[in-house]
Design a protein around this motif. Sequence first.
Motif, PDB file in Angstrom:
ATOM      1  N   VAL A  70      23.297  -0.777 -28.719  1.00  0.00           N
ATOM      2  CA  VAL A  70      22.414  -1.773 -29.335  1.00  0.00           C
ATOM      3  C   VAL A  70      22.193  -2.943 -28.387  1.00  0.00           C
ATOM      4  CG1 VAL A  70      22.163  -3.409 -31.222  1.00  0.00           C
ATOM      5  CG2 VAL A  70      23.041  -1.138 -31.671  1.00  0.00           C
ATOM      6  N   ALA A  71      23.285  -3.418 -27.771  1.00  0.00           N
ATOM      7  CA  ALA A  71      23.157  -4.570 -26.875  1.00  0.00           C
ATOM      8  C   ALA A  71      22.287  -4.207 -25.682  1.00  0.00           C
ATOM      9  CB  ALA A  71      24.537  -5.019 -26.412  1.00  0.00           C
ATOM     10  N   ALA A  72      22.451  -3.000 -25.157  1.00  0.00           N
ATOM     11  CA  ALA A  72      21.637  -2.581 -24.023  1.00  0.00           C
ATOM     12  C   ALA A  72      20.170  -2.569 -24.398  1.00  0.00           C
ATOM     13  CB  ALA A  72      22.088  -1.198 -23.552  1.00  0.00           C
ATOM     14  N   CYS A  73      19.848  -2.016 -25.592  1.00  0.00           N
ATOM     15  CA  CYS A  73      18.459  -2.023 -26.071  1.00  0.00           C
ATOM     16  C   CYS A  73      17.958  -3.459 -26.155  1.00  0.00           C
ATOM     17  CB  CYS A  73      18.357  -1.379 -27.445  1.00  0.00           C
ATOM     18  SG  CYS A  73      18.502   0.392 -27.391  1.00  0.00           S
ATOM     19  N   GLY A  74      18.801  -4.317 -26.760  1.00  0.00           N
ATOM     20  CA  GLY A  74      18.394  -5.701 -26.974  1.00  0.00           C
ATOM     21  C   GLY A  74      18.121  -6.432 -25.681  1.00  0.00           C
ATOM     22  N   VAL A  75      18.749  -6.022 -24.580  1.00  0.00           N
ATOM     23  CA  VAL A  75      18.511  -6.690 -23.299  1.00  0.00           C
ATOM     24  C   VAL A  75      17.417  -5.981 -22.515  1.00  0.00           C
ATOM     25  CG1 VAL A  75      19.543  -7.313 -21.092  1.00  0.00           C
ATOM     26  CG2 VAL A  75      20.848  -7.581 -23.214  1.00  0.00           C
ATOM     27  N   LEU A  76      17.517  -4.654 -22.426  1.00  0.00           N
ATOM     28  CA  LEU A  76      16.639  -3.920 -21.516  1.00  0.00           C
ATOM     29  C   LEU A  76      15.192  -3.856 -22.004  1.00  0.00           C
ATOM     30  CD1 LEU A  76      18.943  -1.013 -20.328  1.00  0.00           C
ATOM     31  CD2 LEU A  76      18.293  -3.116 -19.148  1.00  0.00           C
ATOM     32  N   ILE A  77      14.996  -3.618 -23.304  1.00  0.00           N
ATOM     33  CA  ILE A  77      13.618  -3.477 -23.788  1.00  0.00           C
ATOM     34  C   ILE A  77      12.819  -4.760 -23.587  1.00  0.00           C
ATOM     35  CG2 ILE A  77      12.225  -3.092 -25.863  1.00  0.00           C
ATOM     36  CD1 ILE A  77      14.151  -0.930 -26.650  1.00  0.00           C
ATOM     37  N   PRO A  78      13.338  -5.942 -23.983  1.00  0.00           N
ATOM     38  CA  PRO A  78      12.565  -7.161 -23.707  1.00  0.00           C
ATOM     39  C   PRO A  78      12.331  -7.376 -22.217  1.00  0.00           C
ATOM     40  CG  PRO A  78      14.285  -7.610 -25.275  1.00  0.00           C
ATOM     41  CD  PRO A  78      14.538  -6.237 -24.764  1.00  0.00           C
ATOM     42  N   LEU A  79      13.368  -7.108 -21.394  1.00  0.00           N
ATOM     43  CA  LEU A  79      13.194  -7.323 -19.958  1.00  0.00           C
ATOM     44  C   LEU A  79      12.106  -6.414 -19.412  1.00  0.00           C
ATOM     45  CD1 LEU A  79      16.803  -7.803 -18.563  1.00  0.00           C
ATOM     46  CD2 LEU A  79      15.001  -9.492 -18.944  1.00  0.00           C
TER      47      LEU A  79
END
Lengths: 550, 388
Positions: B20-29
């Motif tokens: 979840v945290a990876a999604c939360g960081v990578l998708i916006p970036l």
Amino acid sequence: MSNPPHYYFCRGRPVVANVFDRFHSLVLSVFLIVALTVPAFAGAFEDSVAKFANDDFSDTDEAIGEVAASGNALAFPIISALQDGRLSADPDSKKVYVTQDDGKVIDAATGAAVDKLPDNAAAVRLNNRLRRTVEAALGSLTLLSPDPARRIAAAQSVFKAHEESALPIIEGALAKETNKAVKAAFAEARAAILLNKSDASDTDKLEAVATIKARGDQEALALLTSLSGQPPLVASAITGAIASIQSRLAVWSAVQNGWYGLSLGSVLLLAAIGLAITFGVMGVINMAHGEMVMLGAYTTFVVQEVIRTSYPGLFDYSLLIAVPLAFLVAGAIGVVIERTIIRFLYGRPLETLLATWGLSLVLQQAVRTAFGPTNREVGNPSWMSGAFEFGQITITYNRLWILCFTLAVFAILLAMLRYTALGLEMRAVTQNRRMAASMGIATSRVDALTFGLGSGIAGIAGVALSQIDNVSPNLGQSYIIDSFMVVVFGGVGNLWGTLVGAFTLGIANKFLEPVAGAVLGKIAILVLIILFIQKRPRGLFALKGRAVEA
Amino acid sequence: MPHALTRSLDRSATLFLIVVAACGVLIPLSNLLLPAGSLFQVPTYLVALFGKYACYAVLALSIDLIWGYCGILSLGHGAFFALGGYAMGMYLMRQIGTRGVYGNPILPDFMVFLNYPKLPWYWHGFDMFWFAALMVVLVPGLLAFCFGWLAFRSRVTGVYLSIITQAMTYALLLAFFRNDFGFGGNNGLTDFKDILGFNVQADGTRAALFALSCLAIVIAFLICRAVVTSKLGKVLIAVRDAESRTRFLGYRVESYKLFVFTLSACMAGVAGALYVPQVGIINPSEFAPGNSIEAVIWVAVGGRGTLIGAALGAVVVNYAKTYFTSGPLAPYWLFMLGAMFILVTLLLPKGIVGTFNSWWEPLKANRLTANTEGAVAEDGVSEPHMAE
């Protein structure tokens, strides 16, 4: 079933026209009185009729007065034809013709049939002033009409208008009248005129107040409250009469709310009664219950479609045919559902709830695909349309029939559970499944039949609800929450509880509505039920038992 | 607290949080930094869509907390979600200011349209973000507390509770549809402009909202794990499996239920508040009983009583919904949704994650005993048994 009232006197028109009308009506009534006593000469009647052909408004005016006063049997057809634009005149031959409703043409002066209208015949023209004269003439003519319902309607309009000029006609008509109901209507009309007549004697007025008090409806109240400048004795009588009418009207409005409540309660009961079997007796939460109701309604639609296209004569029996069919359709689907889904979920009420909710989505979408998303037209048979007056309230036949039907279904269901072998088995299985099985009852068969019965009754409910609600794929959804409220409120496992619950909620809803408005009333009922469940978690009529968890 | 955290996290939970945290960081970036049209760039509309799913996942977690671990099947959780959404919507409405159609600095457009003389009292304070944020938690929490206090104290349980929660959301639906209720009636609240000074339509804001939604999943998940792995959580599971027995053992069942119900409602409110700026509208149809039931099926599909499954179910079912309702299969979506309800309850009562666990756990246990003799079993929550 009353005819629309004929307003033929003033209704908020300019004063000048008003004065003229009064004058004119007076002339007219004098003529009428003459007509009542002296037989008119045939020649005079023909001359009067011929005046219609002059294409002159004042001549037409005179003609209306003379024809109305003639007492001739043709007077009414002529003047009503004039009103509808069916009266034509030939300006050359001065002949006047009436085109009847069936398209046949008669000579207005003699009543003899004519082959067809002459080519140069034109409809007799009217202006607004004449239209009022025509209405007035028709009103007076209908006071003497042979049809009692017509006479009552005419008396009603006299009552509303209470023109002094109509007094002689009313009194004449009253003296001749033999029909009791018409006589009362005439007396009321006369009383209304007398009260508005400045030079009537106090005794007459007091009598009139008593007559109007006896009538006691909204119109009587309006008439009495509009009176002013009465002598003190009469004024105090009027105040008394107003108070008495108001209290009577309050009673009637309560009666009306009660009737609406009963009607709503019968609808709720009908929707909930199948649920009382599946949820109440079996303990199965069937969220697809509303869809069974919907299927019943669509069965009615299909039956009516077949009848319309193939056997139009049977239309009045369509509901009688639809009831058993709807029971079979919904019941069969119910048995299939029980066999394929619900039997795997016994003892898991929350899962049952979800699965049947899913089922309701599937059924709705299936019906939407098959019949389209829009409302389908389901007609009322003739014996279910219309209404009748009961005291001061109007009762429509379809609501009355639905109430009777609901009670009949309830009684049959109760008798079935009580006196038939299947009912006995059902009760045995719900009370103690394992013991019933030990006694040789095929419990799974009973489960399927019970569920089928509940669903079938929902289908029957659909037939009745198709008469008062829109038949659409969402029909069931609008009843499901209400139905659960009824069953939960009334108490699970008890048909009588459902009955009491449905009527209590229906009546409470209708008594709250005038106070709080329809939506707030409904919200208030929901909140009250939520609070009620806190107090009695098992409903009004809870089954008594010693189990910690049901 | 560190102890509570380490205790609450087993291996799969940690993995879930990392994903979840990876999604939360990578998708916006990827959305913001990569050039548009690049293979790895996530388009803005997808960011908004995923943001919506993330909010649904939080709602699903809140439902799983009470249904999976305490046996309370609420069919009215959509109401708490919508109330949180309305609180946020009111803040967003107040931010429009003079940019509305009627240009009234105080009154939102619909109030001008409906001839409100002044702002209703319950709209005051919503121009401040902190107040609105407080209300997002407080209003659903308070409603849940009052409702739960009444219901649990009089021992309304099982399907009765489900039905009255449904009645609750239905009553709110009717109320919010009214124009004179002061929440925009049928149309609800929409046409939002700014949130905390940032344009709600801007890519950056959407990316930030998505990241926040993922953060909300993480926090909600941690809270839920902390609750269910604590002693309190054991009592909750006991209530779920044998309520009367727990009561006879001396626990005040209703207090436990009330606590977890209120907590869950607050979480649902936060989910709703994050949902509204991302979809740009909140209207009474969010209160529809069908919505709440649909949220329950997400949990059932993913796996009741697994938390991870709830979040997963929300994403999977909603992705399927988007996929099917936007394609030529749209008329069949309700068939599929209905079939999903039926098949999951009949054939997959443990949901995706629960079924996976029941295959995986024995294998893992065998491996463990084979590899390390006498190894201590991982500290975690036992798999829930379906309440009979």
